[in-house]
Design an enzyme around this catalytic site. Structure first.
Site: not given
Length: 193
Positions: A72-73
């Site tokens: 997850d960014t």
């Protein structure tokens, strides 16, 4: 390069698929809808790691002899997290806020098997030039960055004309810190040359 077990990527991101392929890894994609809520007391890298770990947990029962990879960014302007914009106005406000300043992109990664859970993150500092109204408007209308944290993709037009420099991994900003991922897979004994 040989992985000791089959690899599952839990992401529909074309950028993550491309980066894994570029590492020379074979993998299958398996995606579920997972809520991306997080406890409000979490900050910055804690959020990215929590989300990657939370996504991985949703797949645990489905794992046989697989290595599962989730990521997850997030984009952080100070302590404020800029998520994916839901419309033009949100995208415009995010890019206006990022314009002429620096921010950090943090990707949390989780490697999960039936017996190992390894969570890590990487941080890259990104410096934007002062963007004009016309540049922001053109980018949003042309590229529709509604699926991107912070309302931009570094590999797209806005990155080419707007980013003055970065400190850290370029690939982390694209969506997966491949150098760190490679090192983790090697150190965990999952990857051999």
């Amino acid at each position: 390069m040989n992985l000791s077990r089959p690899l599952l990527l839990a992401s529909n991101s074309p950028r993550r698929k491309e980066l894994l392929t570029g590492l020379g890894l074979k993998f299958d994609v398996h995606v579920k809808d997972v809520e991306e809520d997080f406890p409000s007391e979490l900050k910055r890298e804690e959020i990215a790691e929590f989300l990657a770990s939370h996504k991985a947990d949703q797949y645990f029962e489905d794992l046989a002899d697989h290595i599962l990879l989730t990521a997850d960014t997030i984009v952080c302007l100070g302590d404020k997290v800029l998520n994916k914009p839901s419309n033009y106005q949100e995208a415009y406000e995010m890019l206006r806020a990022l314009s002429g300043t620096s921010h950090e992109v943090i990707t949390g990664v989780c490697i999960l098997t039936r017996d190992i859970k390894d969570i890590f993150h990487d941080i890259t500092k990104v410096h934007f030039k002062q963007l004009s109204h016309e540049e922001i408007d053109y980018y949003i209308n042309t590229y529709k960055p509604y699926d991107k944290a912070g309302a931009y993709g570094i590999q797209e037009w806005i990155g080419k004309i707007g980013i003055e420099r970065i400190e850290g991994s370029y690939f982390n900003v694209v969506g997966l810190p491949v150098q760190k991922l490679y090192q983790q897979l090697v150190s965990l004994g999952f990857l051999k040359m």
